[in-house]
Write an enzyme that holds these catalytic residues in place. Structure first.
Site, PDB file in Angstrom:
ATOM      1  N   LYS A  51     -10.086   5.636   9.258  1.00  0.00           N
ATOM      2  CA  LYS A  51     -10.883   6.842   9.527  1.00  0.00           C
ATOM      3  C   LYS A  51     -11.785   7.203   8.333  1.00  0.00           C
ATOM      4  O   LYS A  51     -12.975   7.470   8.499  1.00  0.00           O
ATOM      5  CB  LYS A  51      -9.946   8.004   9.868  1.00  0.00           C
ATOM      6  CG  LYS A  51      -9.232   7.816  11.205  1.00  0.00           C
ATOM      7  CD  LYS A  51      -8.217   8.863  11.478  1.00  0.00           C
ATOM      8  CE  LYS A  51      -6.928   8.723  10.700  1.00  0.00           C
ATOM      9  NZ  LYS A  51      -6.131   7.523  10.938  1.00  0.00           N
ATOM     10  N   ILE A  52     -11.202   7.199   7.126  1.00  0.00           N
ATOM     11  CA  ILE A  52     -11.978   7.618   5.950  1.00  0.00           C
ATOM     12  C   ILE A  52     -12.975   6.522   5.549  1.00  0.00           C
ATOM     13  O   ILE A  52     -14.145   6.797   5.284  1.00  0.00           O
ATOM     14  CB  ILE A  52     -11.034   7.977   4.775  1.00  0.00           C
ATOM     15  CG1 ILE A  52     -10.165   9.187   5.167  1.00  0.00           C
ATOM     16  CG2 ILE A  52     -11.832   8.272   3.503  1.00  0.00           C
ATOM     17  CD1 ILE A  52      -9.037   9.512   4.199  1.00  0.00           C
ATOM     18  N   CYS A  97      -7.579   2.161   1.590  1.00  0.00           N
ATOM     19  CA  CYS A  97      -6.423   1.640   2.328  1.00  0.00           C
ATOM     20  C   CYS A  97      -5.173   2.390   1.867  1.00  0.00           C
ATOM     21  O   CYS A  97      -5.169   3.008   0.808  1.00  0.00           O
ATOM     22  CB  CYS A  97      -6.287   0.131   2.114  1.00  0.00           C
ATOM     23  SG  CYS A  97      -6.020  -0.325   0.406  1.00  0.00           S
ATOM     24  N   PRO A  98      -4.114   2.373   2.668  1.00  0.00           N
ATOM     25  CA  PRO A  98      -2.909   3.110   2.267  1.00  0.00           C
ATOM     26  C   PRO A  98      -2.150   2.405   1.148  1.00  0.00           C
ATOM     27  O   PRO A  98      -2.342   1.200   0.927  1.00  0.00           O
ATOM     28  CB  PRO A  98      -2.074   3.132   3.549  1.00  0.00           C
ATOM     29  CG  PRO A  98      -2.563   2.004   4.369  1.00  0.00           C
ATOM     30  CD  PRO A  98      -3.966   1.716   3.971  1.00  0.00           C
ATOM     31  N   THR A 132     -10.133   7.158  -3.998  1.00  0.00           N
ATOM     32  CA  THR A 132      -9.732   8.465  -3.460  1.00  0.00           C
ATOM     33  C   THR A 132      -8.518   8.286  -2.554  1.00  0.00           C
ATOM     34  O   THR A 132      -8.192   9.179  -1.789  1.00  0.00           O
ATOM     35  CB  THR A 132     -10.874   9.115  -2.641  1.00  0.00           C
ATOM     36  OG1 THR A 132     -11.275   8.189  -1.631  1.00  0.00           O
ATOM     37  CG2 THR A 132     -12.052   9.506  -3.499  1.00  0.00           C
ATOM     38  N   ARG A 152      -4.844   6.305  -3.052  1.00  0.00           N
ATOM     39  CA  ARG A 152      -3.586   6.571  -3.746  1.00  0.00           C
ATOM     40  C   ARG A 152      -3.632   5.859  -5.097  1.00  0.00           C
ATOM     41  O   ARG A 152      -4.090   4.721  -5.194  1.00  0.00           O
ATOM     42  CB  ARG A 152      -2.381   6.061  -2.950  1.00  0.00           C
ATOM     43  CG  ARG A 152      -1.995   6.925  -1.759  1.00  0.00           C
ATOM     44  CD  ARG A 152      -1.422   8.290  -2.172  1.00  0.00           C
ATOM     45  NE  ARG A 152      -1.046   9.111  -1.031  1.00  0.00           N
ATOM     46  CZ  ARG A 152      -1.844  10.009  -0.437  1.00  0.00           C
ATOM     47  NH1 ARG A 152      -3.062  10.203  -0.877  1.00  0.00           N
ATOM     48  NH2 ARG A 152      -1.398  10.722   0.583  1.00  0.00           N
ATOM     49  N   ASP A 208      -9.810  10.169  -7.792  1.00  0.00           N
ATOM     50  CA  ASP A 208      -9.268  11.457  -7.364  1.00  0.00           C
ATOM     51  C   ASP A 208      -7.742  11.370  -7.347  1.00  0.00           C
ATOM     52  O   ASP A 208      -7.068  12.357  -7.090  1.00  0.00           O
ATOM     53  CB  ASP A 208      -9.791  11.794  -5.961  1.00  0.00           C
ATOM     54  CG  ASP A 208      -9.348  13.165  -5.492  1.00  0.00           C
ATOM     55  OD1 ASP A 208      -9.587  14.143  -6.238  1.00  0.00           O
ATOM     56  OD2 ASP A 208      -8.760  13.278  -4.401  1.00  0.00           O
ATOM     57  N   GLU A 239       0.260  10.642 -11.187  1.00  0.00           N
ATOM     58  CA  GLU A 239      -0.271  12.006 -11.037  1.00  0.00           C
ATOM     59  C   GLU A 239       0.805  13.048 -10.762  1.00  0.00           C
ATOM     60  O   GLU A 239       0.595  14.235 -10.970  1.00  0.00           O
ATOM     61  CB  GLU A 239      -1.314  12.055  -9.907  1.00  0.00           C
ATOM     62  CG  GLU A 239      -0.741  11.860  -8.513  1.00  0.00           C
ATOM     63  CD  GLU A 239      -1.813  11.946  -7.416  1.00  0.00           C
ATOM     64  OE1 GLU A 239      -2.857  11.296  -7.543  1.00  0.00           O
ATOM     65  OE2 GLU A 239      -1.570  12.669  -6.435  1.00  0.00           O
ATOM     66  N   HIS A 279      -6.882  15.104  -7.271  1.00  0.00           N
ATOM     67  CA  HIS A 279      -6.487  15.012  -5.864  1.00  0.00           C
ATOM     68  C   HIS A 279      -7.038  16.180  -5.039  1.00  0.00           C
ATOM     69  O   HIS A 279      -6.284  16.899  -4.378  1.00  0.00           O
ATOM     70  CB  HIS A 279      -4.957  14.936  -5.738  1.00  0.00           C
ATOM     71  CG  HIS A 279      -4.538  14.085  -4.569  1.00  0.00           C
ATOM     72  ND1 HIS A 279      -3.581  13.104  -4.647  1.00  0.00           N
ATOM     73  CD2 HIS A 279      -4.983  14.058  -3.289  1.00  0.00           C
ATOM     74  CE1 HIS A 279      -3.431  12.530  -3.467  1.00  0.00           C
ATOM     75  NE2 HIS A 279      -4.281  13.088  -2.631  1.00  0.00           N
TER      76      HIS A 279
HETATM   77  P1  NAI Z   1      -6.258   5.010   8.225  1.00  0.00           P
HETATM   78  O1  NAI Z   1      -4.855   4.665   8.592  1.00  0.00           O
HETATM   79  O2  NAI Z   1      -7.175   5.549   9.273  1.00  0.00           O
HETATM   80  O3  NAI Z   1      -6.965   3.727   7.583  1.00  0.00           O
HETATM   81  C1  NAI Z   1      -6.359   2.886   6.668  1.00  0.00           C
HETATM   82  C2  NAI Z   1      -6.989   1.521   6.828  1.00  0.00           C
HETATM   83  O4  NAI Z   1      -6.440   0.673   5.816  1.00  0.00           O
HETATM   84  C3  NAI Z   1      -6.699   0.864   8.189  1.00  0.00           C
HETATM   85  O5  NAI Z   1      -7.896   0.392   8.784  1.00  0.00           O
HETATM   86  C4  NAI Z   1      -5.772  -0.284   7.843  1.00  0.00           C
HETATM   87  O6  NAI Z   1      -5.926  -1.418   8.700  1.00  0.00           O
HETATM   88  C5  NAI Z   1      -6.217  -0.595   6.420  1.00  0.00           C
HETATM   89  N1  NAI Z   1      -5.245  -1.376   5.673  1.00  0.00           N
HETATM   90  C6  NAI Z   1      -3.893  -1.370   5.765  1.00  0.00           C
HETATM   91  N2  NAI Z   1      -3.369  -2.280   4.921  1.00  0.00           N
HETATM   92  C7  NAI Z   1      -4.424  -2.855   4.292  1.00  0.00           C
HETATM   93  C8  NAI Z   1      -4.515  -3.877   3.319  1.00  0.00           C
HETATM   94  N3  NAI Z   1      -3.441  -4.483   2.840  1.00  0.00           N
HETATM   95  N4  NAI Z   1      -5.759  -4.212   2.882  1.00  0.00           N
HETATM   96  C9  NAI Z   1      -6.858  -3.612   3.382  1.00  0.00           C
HETATM   97  N5  NAI Z   1      -6.824  -2.650   4.309  1.00  0.00           N
HETATM   98  C10 NAI Z   1      -5.611  -2.281   4.761  1.00  0.00           C
HETATM   99  O7  NAI Z   1      -6.136   6.010   6.990  1.00  0.00           O
HETATM  100  P2  NAI Z   1      -7.236   7.047   6.472  1.00  0.00           P
HETATM  101  O8  NAI Z   1      -7.067   8.337   7.172  1.00  0.00           O
HETATM  102  O9  NAI Z   1      -8.556   6.405   6.452  1.00  0.00           O
HETATM  103  O10 NAI Z   1      -6.712   7.264   4.969  1.00  0.00           O
HETATM  104  C11 NAI Z   1      -6.760   6.232   4.006  1.00  0.00           C
HETATM  105  C12 NAI Z   1      -5.959   6.665   2.793  1.00  0.00           C
HETATM  106  O11 NAI Z   1      -6.621   7.758   2.154  1.00  0.00           O
HETATM  107  C13 NAI Z   1      -4.555   7.234   3.113  1.00  0.00           C
HETATM  108  O12 NAI Z   1      -3.599   6.193   3.185  1.00  0.00           O
HETATM  109  C14 NAI Z   1      -4.290   8.160   1.971  1.00  0.00           C
HETATM  110  O13 NAI Z   1      -3.547   7.454   1.007  1.00  0.00           O
HETATM  111  C15 NAI Z   1      -5.668   8.482   1.402  1.00  0.00           C
HETATM  112  N6  NAI Z   1      -5.989   9.914   1.479  1.00  0.00           N
HETATM  113  C16 NAI Z   1      -6.370  10.562   0.335  1.00  0.00           C
HETATM  114  C17 NAI Z   1      -6.692  11.895   0.347  1.00  0.00           C
HETATM  115  C18 NAI Z   1      -7.145  12.620  -0.876  1.00  0.00           C
HETATM  116  O14 NAI Z   1      -7.194  13.872  -0.865  1.00  0.00           O
HETATM  117  N7  NAI Z   1      -7.501  11.973  -1.950  1.00  0.00           N
HETATM  118  C19 NAI Z   1      -6.574  12.666   1.596  1.00  0.00           C
HETATM  119  C20 NAI Z   1      -6.234  11.878   2.754  1.00  0.00           C
HETATM  120  C21 NAI Z   1      -5.924  10.555   2.683  1.00  0.00           C
END
Ligand code: NAI
Length: 331
Positions: free
Chosen positions: A154-155, A205-206, A232, A234, A258, A263, A295
């Site tokens: 999504k992000i 990515c997560p 941004t 983890r 971020d 942290e 963050h």
């Molecule tokens: P999402 O689940 O929609 O997207 C994550 C993407 O990473 C997926 O397309 C997945 O296939 C991919 N992925 C999984 N394993 C992978 C790998 N080994 N190599 C490459 N890609 C891989 O998650 P979303 O909502 O986009 O969030 C992403 C991350 O952003 C979250 O996991 C969270 O850690 C972080 N985040 C940070 C925030 C902040 O305030 N700084 C706030 C919200 C989320």
């Protein structure tokens, strides 16, 4: 449902109290983080609501389960701080907020790029000091540059769309390519190729065992000399010491984060009266081509509202014995 909130700030209380007018849960707000030492606070609460730096490892989970907790409502997307296997074993359900504003995080990543590229932090301080010199402030056009997006969920998708608007060429690496990204012309490549070709690399990515220290001494060798690295997602995705080494050698030319791997002992608190003990963090702060925010990428009005809505709705679902689409289970 009687829910104990941990790691709360005034803004959490405000946004949750407002939205709870429609849900009528019984909310109690605690400032401390949830960890083994504070687990007794959860006593008598069937649900706890936690944030990114609460410690939900085996010890804490066992303690809260023994005190009667059956639900963990994460008010965040990432769940790397929860031992899902132990939670399942103890019969504790775990729900999360998978998306609250991908725009907020993607836009903040772009903010870090702009701040670093055009050195806005230096310019701001200079002008306040009546120093109008442009020496050292030179940036580069984003137009035509190659941006590598690691993780196009999504992000990452929002981020790719924004950078496309700047006229950048977008490369991506993901274990599951995103059809929307393919449609807008994102080119999927293997990670080493992305690192090699990108002027800017942004991580979305997560954090999983497989992605821990994805950016390390070896992968940094693939970087284009002087590339910009943005995180941004983890902190644990990056081996910070290896990046410091790469900043000193010039392999990394700009570093915007971020999130930081240690942290949890720093962020979300005012530590301005204390001496920071984390030498790695302090060294990082000393570089003029590093921008760190604490963050805050998620921190928009819209995101806070969505977080409260989804969290309270998740709690209602579990309370009513309904299927909750935001429940996460051990795999
Ligand atoms: P999402 O689940 O929609 O997207 C994550 C993407 O990473 C997926 O397309 C997945 O296939 C991919 N992925 C999984 N394993 C992978 C790998 N080994 N190599 C490459 N890609 C891989 O998650 P979303 O909502 O986009 O969030 C992403 C991350 O952003 C979250 O996991 C969270 O850690 C972080 N985040 C940070 C925030 C902040 O305030 N700084 C706030 C919200 C989320």
């Amino acid at each position: 449902m009687k829910t104990a909130f941990f790691s709360t700030k005034r803004y959490d209380e405000q946004s949750f109290e407002k939205v709870n007018a429609d849900y009528h849960h019984e909310l109690t707000f605690f400032e401390p983080r949830l960890m083994l030492e504070t687990a007794t606070l959860a006593s008598g609460f069937p649900a706890v609501c936690t944030f990114i730096n609460d410690d939900l490892s085996a010890g804490t989970l066992r303690a809260i389960a023994a005190a009667g907790t059956q639900l963990i409502a994460l008010r965040c997307a990432g769940f790397n701080n929860v031992d899902l296997n132990i939670a399942q074993e103890l019969g504790i359900k775990v729900v999360r907020v998978p998306a609250y504003s991908p725009y907020a995080v993607a836009e903040h990543a772009v903010g870090l790029i702009m701040a670093l590229n055009r050195k806005l932090y230096r310019a701001y301080n200079r002008v306040r000091d009546d120093n109008f010199s442009l020496e050292g402030l030179i940036g580069f056009d984003l137009y035509g540059k190659t941006v590598g997006v690691v993780g196009t969920g999504k992000i990452g998708q929002c981020f790719a769309q924004i950078m496309k608007g700047f006229g950048c060429k977008i490369l991506a690496y993901d274990i599951r390519p995103n059809p929307v990204c393919l449609e807008i012309g994102v080119n999927y490549v293997e990670l080493p190729e992305l690192l090699k070709q990108s002027d800017i690399i942004s991580l979305h990515c997560p954090l999983l065992p497989s992605t821990h220290h994805l950016i390390n001494a070896d992968s940094l060798q693939h970087f284009k000399p002087g590339a910009m690295l943005i995180n941004t997602s983890r902190g644990g995705l990056i081996n910070t010491k290896a990046v410091i080494h790469a900043i000193k050698s010039g392999q990394v030319g700009y570093f915007g984060i971020d999130v930081y791997e240690h942290e949890d002992s720093l962020f979300f608190e005012d530590l301005s009266d204390t001496v920071i003990q984390d030498d790695t963090f302090q060294l990082l702060q000393s570089f003029s081509n590093v921008v760190i925010t604490a963050h805050q990428a998620f921190f928009t009005k819209e995101a806070l509202q969505n977080i409260a809505e989804t969290t309270l709705s998740n709690i209602s679902d579990i309370d009513a014995g309904r299927e909750c689409s935001n429940e996460i289970k051990a795999t």
